[in-house]
Every structure is written in structure tokens, then in C-alpha cells.
Design a protein around this motif. Sequence first.
Motif, PDB file in Angstrom:
ATOM      1  N   THR A   1       0.734  -1.395   0.029  1.00  0.00           N
ATOM      2  CA  THR A   1      -0.154   0.053  -0.067  1.00  0.00           C
ATOM      3  C   THR A   1       1.009   1.275   0.194  1.00  0.00           C
ATOM      4  O   THR A   1       1.899   1.343   0.634  1.00  0.00           O
ATOM      5  N   ARG A   2       0.480   2.170  -0.576  1.00  0.00           N
ATOM      6  CA  ARG A   2       1.064   3.539  -0.683  1.00  0.00           C
ATOM      7  C   ARG A   2       0.618   4.535   0.348  1.00  0.00           C
ATOM      8  O   ARG A   2      -0.536   4.592   0.581  1.00  0.00           O
TER       9      ARG A   2
ATOM     10  N   THR B   1       9.114  -1.308   4.511  1.00  0.00           N
ATOM     11  CA  THR B   1       8.855  -0.004   4.121  1.00  0.00           C
ATOM     12  C   THR B   1      10.073   0.498   3.138  1.00  0.00           C
ATOM     13  O   THR B   1      11.162   0.273   3.159  1.00  0.00           O
ATOM     14  N   VAL B   2       9.481   1.168   1.819  1.00  0.00           N
ATOM     15  CA  VAL B   2      10.495   1.592   0.801  1.00  0.00           C
ATOM     16  C   VAL B   2       9.996   2.844   0.176  1.00  0.00           C
ATOM     17  O   VAL B   2       9.007   3.437   0.095  1.00  0.00           O
ATOM     18  N   TRP B   3      11.288   3.616   0.312  1.00  0.00           N
ATOM     19  CA  TRP B   3      11.179   5.006  -0.209  1.00  0.00           C
ATOM     20  C   TRP B   3      11.738   5.053  -1.610  1.00  0.00           C
ATOM     21  O   TRP B   3      12.894   4.653  -1.877  1.00  0.00           O
ATOM     22  N   ALA B   4      10.940   5.518  -2.612  1.00  0.00           N
ATOM     23  CA  ALA B   4      11.311   5.371  -4.035  1.00  0.00           C
ATOM     24  C   ALA B   4      10.951   6.686  -4.804  1.00  0.00           C
ATOM     25  O   ALA B   4      10.039   7.380  -4.248  1.00  0.00           O
ATOM     26  N   MET B   5      11.693   6.884  -5.919  1.00  0.00           N
ATOM     27  CA  MET B   5      11.519   8.206  -6.498  1.00  0.00           C
ATOM     28  C   MET B   5      11.217   7.428  -8.261  1.00  0.00           C
ATOM     29  O   MET B   5      12.237   7.217  -8.997  1.00  0.00           O
TER      30      MET B   5
ATOM     31  N   GLU C   1      13.814  15.385   0.187  1.00  0.00           N
ATOM     32  CA  GLU C   1      12.696  14.804   0.841  1.00  0.00           C
ATOM     33  C   GLU C   1      11.319  14.520   0.108  1.00  0.00           C
ATOM     34  O   GLU C   1      10.374  15.423   0.318  1.00  0.00           O
ATOM     35  N   ARG C   2      11.175  13.941  -1.068  1.00  0.00           N
ATOM     36  CA  ARG C   2      10.207  13.652  -1.886  1.00  0.00           C
ATOM     37  C   ARG C   2      10.137  12.240  -2.663  1.00  0.00           C
ATOM     38  O   ARG C   2      11.127  11.437  -2.195  1.00  0.00           O
ATOM     39  N   GLY C   3       8.990  12.068  -3.353  1.00  0.00           N
ATOM     40  CA  GLY C   3       9.159  10.735  -3.932  1.00  0.00           C
ATOM     41  C   GLY C   3       7.767  10.053  -3.165  1.00  0.00           C
ATOM     42  O   GLY C   3       6.809  10.539  -2.570  1.00  0.00           O
ATOM     43  N   GLU C   4       7.825   8.572  -3.306  1.00  0.00           N
ATOM     44  CA  GLU C   4       6.786   7.678  -2.778  1.00  0.00           C
ATOM     45  C   GLU C   4       7.299   6.857  -1.784  1.00  0.00           C
ATOM     46  O   GLU C   4       8.410   6.443  -1.486  1.00  0.00           O
ATOM     47  N   VAL C   5       6.389   6.787  -0.872  1.00  0.00           N
ATOM     48  CA  VAL C   5       6.440   5.617   0.389  1.00  0.00           C
ATOM     49  C   VAL C   5       5.474   4.535   0.108  1.00  0.00           C
ATOM     50  O   VAL C   5       4.289   4.976   0.040  1.00  0.00           O
ATOM     51  N   TRP C   6       6.158   3.377   0.136  1.00  0.00           N
ATOM     52  CA  TRP C   6       5.274   2.125   0.054  1.00  0.00           C
ATOM     53  C   TRP C   6       5.474   1.017   1.273  1.00  0.00           C
ATOM     54  O   TRP C   6       6.610   0.923   1.645  1.00  0.00           O
ATOM     55  N   HIS C   7       4.410   0.443   1.670  1.00  0.00           N
ATOM     56  CA  HIS C   7       4.517  -0.303   2.882  1.00  0.00           C
ATOM     57  C   HIS C   7       3.706  -1.614   2.731  1.00  0.00           C
ATOM     58  O   HIS C   7       2.795  -1.701   2.188  1.00  0.00           O
TER      59      HIS C   7
END
Length: 294
Positions: A5-6, A53-57, A40-46
Motif C-alpha cells: 500500500t502507498r 517500507t520502501v522510499w522510492a522516486m 525529501e520527496r518521492g513515494e513511500v510504500w509499505h
Amino acid sequence: MGIWTRVAEHDASRAVIAAAASRVQARRRAVQGWVEPEAERGEVWHLAEEAVTVWAMPDARSVTLLDIDAPARYGDDPQGLRQLLAELAAAAGWTGNWRFGVIDGDPLLASLTGIPDARRVATKMQLDVRDAPDPVGVGLQPMDDADYAAYREHADEEYAQERFAAGADPSIEAARNTAAAQMIEMLPDGPRTAGQLLWTVRDDEGERTGILWVAIRDGFGFINDISLDESRRGQGIGTQALRAAAAEIRAAGLDVLALNVFGSNDDARRLYAREGFAETETLWTAPIEVPSGS
């Protein structure tokens, strides 16, 4: 394994990204002693079931993996982590390539270098200039307009070819566009651009042997380009030019000289290592895999 889920784009997402950026900065500080701000931007998925948890752009051709927060067991299970990321890409609709940087002490991202057809794009290296010997037999002369024009005639194309060879751009045309745009952005006022030091390297007899370009950043120097004339290669001038750059950074009251080496340039990486430059981070690209069983 579960449903990705985002994290919604509000205060919760910003807090997760801020925490991830703090982890990345801490890893970099431990290895290189300094950090530049993380965007500090991008998408966070869990993935709640696995506590991942993944932080990606993402962009149109690739997805930059900035941070993976996962249980320690995944450090010993690279195949399991790759499966999770493949499922994330499918859920998010991502295709193309992963892009990621590997810093010592981060086994999760390091494990992705085992993806088939993964390629090293670049290596970040740095030198403590306080330990560097003084140069012998070379001097640095500030570039004048004529030297700068001659330099730019070939620099853009050389940089584009390096980017394409390293896999940083999907085509030579894209690499040329990127190179031209970056040069204009970095040198809007040519050799007189503030914070950019461009020199012609000359030997003891005053003959030109190459060029050196160093940027003064927040607390350190960064070599943007070092290039020797073809007729002067193999004479030890590159080593002395590096020492001259270190001496200039020392004179500016700074301690660190850093640079990036494109992944395909093994000779340069070995030269820098001999001069005391230490690797701090490697940048990689790897194909996004299809989930097994799909």
C-alpha cells in the motif's frame, strides 16, 4: 506475501520520508564524514505483513530506490527481498530499471547488485587532502576564454559518451542532451562561474598537458573533470594533477576532495585508489524483475 500500500501524501508520508532521509544521511556520514541534504520527496510504500517500507522516486524509465527499511533477516535473504520488490513494482505499475546507491553497512541495497544484468554506473570516492603529497612537475593556470572554448568543444561529447557507456542514459542522444543541459547549468558564466575552479594543467616548461575542473561545495572540493592531452598520458602527469588539486583544496582550508568515477572506467578507479581515494558509495542500475509465478 501480502499487499503493498502507498502511504498517503500528507503528514504521515512526509514523516516517513524524513525518517528514511535521516537513515541515509547517517550511513553516508559514517562512511564519508559529511553529507549533502537528501531531497525529501518521492513515494513511500509499505508491506504491513512483512514490516517493510520502501522510499522510492519513479520516473518514466526507472525507479530510484532511496531507502529500504526491513527486518534484519532480509539482509541474509536477497532472493526474498528481490521478490518483494518485484511484487512492489507490479503493484505500483513500475517498469524499466531500478537505480540505487550502495553504502557500506547497507546489506539490503547491496543484495540487489546480484540481480541479473545489474551494472555499476559510478563509484563515489574521496581523499583526505591533509595526507596528500605535494605535486611535482605540474602547475595549474586558471583557464582563459580561449582554453575554455577549446575545452568545451570536446567535453560535452566525452561526458555524454561516458554516461552512455555506464548506462546512465538509455541512448547516446539522451546522454548528449543530459550532458549539454548539465554543463549549462553548472557553468552559466563559463570559467568565471562562482564556486567553479577551471585550470589548464601545465608542465614545468609551461606546455599544456590537460585540464582540471574542481567545484567548491559546502565544506569540500569535488572534481568535476580531469583530462590529459592524449600525447601526455602515461607520464605520471595525472597523478601530479590530482596532487595539485588536493593542494588547492588544502589551501582553501578544506579537508576533503571527492569525485565520481563512471562504472566502466576501471583504470581511473585504480589510479585514484593508488592516490589514497577511498570508495564511499557505488551507484547501480538493474532491470526491474517480474514477480515469480506471474
